[in-house]
Write a protein that holds these residues in place. Structure first.
Motif, short mmCIF file in Angstrom:
data_model
loop_
_atom_site.label_atom_id
_atom_site.label_comp_id
_atom_site.label_asym_id
_atom_site.label_seq_id
_atom_site.Cartn_x
_atom_site.Cartn_y
_atom_site.Cartn_z
N THR A 104 0.85 -1.18 0.00
CA THR A 104 0.00 0.00 0.00
C THR A 104 0.89 1.23 0.00
O THR A 104 1.96 1.25 0.59
N GLY A 105 0.43 2.27 -0.70
CA GLY A 105 1.26 3.47 -0.85
C GLY A 105 2.41 3.26 -1.80
O GLY A 105 3.47 3.87 -1.67
N ALA A 106 2.23 2.41 -2.80
CA ALA A 106 3.31 2.07 -3.73
C ALA A 106 3.62 3.19 -4.71
O ALA A 106 4.63 3.13 -5.41
N SER A 107 2.77 4.21 -4.79
CA SER A 107 3.08 5.35 -5.65
C SER A 107 3.96 6.36 -4.93
O SER A 107 4.45 7.31 -5.53
N GLY A 108 4.18 6.16 -3.62
CA GLY A 108 5.12 6.99 -2.87
C GLY A 108 6.54 6.47 -3.03
O GLY A 108 6.77 5.39 -3.58
N ALA A 109 7.50 7.24 -2.53
CA ALA A 109 8.91 6.93 -2.78
C ALA A 109 9.34 5.59 -2.20
O ALA A 109 9.94 4.76 -2.90
N LEU A 110 9.04 5.34 -0.93
CA LEU A 110 9.49 4.09 -0.32
C LEU A 110 8.72 2.90 -0.87
O LEU A 110 9.30 1.85 -1.17
N GLY A 111 7.40 3.03 -1.00
CA GLY A 111 6.62 1.94 -1.58
C GLY A 111 7.07 1.59 -2.97
O GLY A 111 7.16 0.41 -3.34
N ALA A 112 7.41 2.61 -3.77
CA ALA A 112 7.88 2.37 -5.13
C ALA A 112 9.23 1.66 -5.12
O ALA A 112 9.49 0.79 -5.95
N ALA A 113 10.09 2.03 -4.17
CA ALA A 113 11.41 1.38 -4.08
C ALA A 113 11.27 -0.09 -3.70
O ALA A 113 11.96 -0.96 -4.26
N ILE A 114 10.38 -0.39 -2.77
CA ILE A 114 10.13 -1.79 -2.38
C ILE A 114 9.57 -2.57 -3.57
O ILE A 114 10.00 -3.68 -3.86
N HIS A 115 8.61 -1.95 -4.27
CA HIS A 115 8.00 -2.61 -5.43
C HIS A 115 9.04 -2.93 -6.50
O HIS A 115 9.08 -4.04 -7.05
N ALA A 116 9.92 -1.96 -6.79
CA ALA A 116 10.92 -2.15 -7.83
C ALA A 116 11.88 -3.28 -7.48
O ALA A 116 12.21 -4.12 -8.34
N LEU A 117 12.30 -3.35 -6.24
CA LEU A 117 13.23 -4.41 -5.83
C LEU A 117 12.56 -5.78 -5.89
O LEU A 117 13.17 -6.76 -6.34
N LEU A 118 11.31 -5.87 -5.45
CA LEU A 118 10.60 -7.15 -5.50
C LEU A 118 10.37 -7.58 -6.95
O LEU A 118 10.48 -8.76 -7.28
N ALA A 119 10.03 -6.62 -7.81
CA ALA A 119 9.82 -6.94 -9.23
C ALA A 119 11.09 -7.50 -9.85
O ALA A 119 11.05 -8.44 -10.65
N GLN A 120 12.23 -6.94 -9.47
CA GLN A 120 13.51 -7.44 -9.97
C GLN A 120 13.75 -8.89 -9.54
O GLN A 120 14.43 -9.65 -10.23
N GLN A 121 13.19 -9.25 -8.39
CA GLN A 121 13.35 -10.61 -7.87
C GLN A 121 12.26 -11.56 -8.36
O GLN A 121 12.21 -12.71 -7.95
N GLY A 122 11.39 -11.06 -9.25
CA GLY A 122 10.38 -11.92 -9.85
C GLY A 122 9.07 -12.04 -9.09
O GLY A 122 8.25 -12.90 -9.40
N TRP A 123 8.85 -11.16 -8.10
CA TRP A 123 7.60 -11.20 -7.35
C TRP A 123 6.46 -10.62 -8.17
O TRP A 123 6.64 -9.72 -8.99
#
Length: 250
Positions: free
Chosen positions: A15-34
């Motif tokens: 939640t809050g993935a359009s914010g800076a920290l949420g976006a950073a978490i999302h990007a790292l997980l996406a790189q790991q195939g989540w």
């Protein structure tokens, strides 16, 4: 409510993935195939349908009202994969006025954004989180315990969030659900710039020298800590914990 076919790909809710920290978490997980169900408040990111992040579904979820809770619940229920982690990144600062000068409406709004947004998140994901024994990680702040002058609404809201996490960890332990909170000091982000302006800070470099280790935390290091605490096997024993994060020198 329908449940999607099980997939071996791990699933996260942010939640809050359009914010800076949420976006950073999302990007790292996406790189790991989540795969991920991620939320925005008012406007989805321009790359909402970006094929570079397959398995991502954006959902409008404000967190400060019940609007969107059912949509988030349905999106989580329909998404394949075991729900392994929930990252609650919604939050908002106060106006940095003394309590005497702060309207009660501001206390309510900051509480809605920082505390009740997590409760609404839990209401949306609880059924799936229990079924899949998910790990919950809320983003708090060192302000939850620091109680600095001019930060009453934010401190009160983050302290309340800590109490909710500690209670939830005990209530959900029988379901295999873990609940923890990360409490960072100042993170180098657009929100930090907004906070410093509200504080009347004009010399940011000088302000940074007064932080615990002389600099703000970076988004990347906080995001990596959040992911590690929520998903790494060596943290599977941890629940009902508050983890302060202070920047190191270097």
């Amino acid at each position: 409510m329908s449940r999607a076919t099980t997939s071996s790909t791990p699933l996260a809710v942010i939640t809050g993935a359009s914010g800076a920290l949420g976006a950073a978490i999302h990007a790292l997980l996406a790189q790991q195939g989540w795969h991920a169900v991620v939320t925005y408040r008012t406007r989805p990111p321009s790359n909402k349908e970006d094929t570079s992040t397959p398995g991502t579904r954006w959902v409008r979820f404000d967190g400060s009202t019940d609007d969107g809770t059912e949509a988030l619940r349905e999106a989580v229920a329909q998404h394949p994969g075991r729900l392994q982690a929930v990252f609650a990144c919604i939050g908002a600062p106060s106006t940095k006025r003394f309590i005497t000068d702060t309207p009660t409406a501001e206390f309510e709004a900051v509480h809605q954004a920082n505390t009740l947004s997590f409760i609404r998140t839990w209401h949306a994901v609880a059924e799936r989180a229990r079924t899949d024994a998910a790990s919950l990680l809320a983003i708090g702040s060192d302000a939850g315990r620091a109680a600095r002058p001019g930060n009453g609404p934010y401190t009160a809201a983050k302290a309340a969030l800590e109490a909710v996490i500690l209670t939830l960890a005990k209530e959900e332990h029988p379901h295999g659900v873990r609940a923890n909170l990360v409490a960072p000091s100042l993170i180098d982000s657009p929100l930090a710039q907004q906070v410093l302006k509200l504080k009347g800070v004009t010399d940011q470099d000088r302000y940074y020298t007064e932080l615990p280790w002389g600099r703000p935390l970076s988004l990347d290091e906080v995001a990596r800590v959040c992911i590690d605490l929520a998903t790494a096997r060596h943290w599977r024993y941890a629940t009902g914990q508050i983890y302060p994060l202070l920047a190191a020198t270097g």
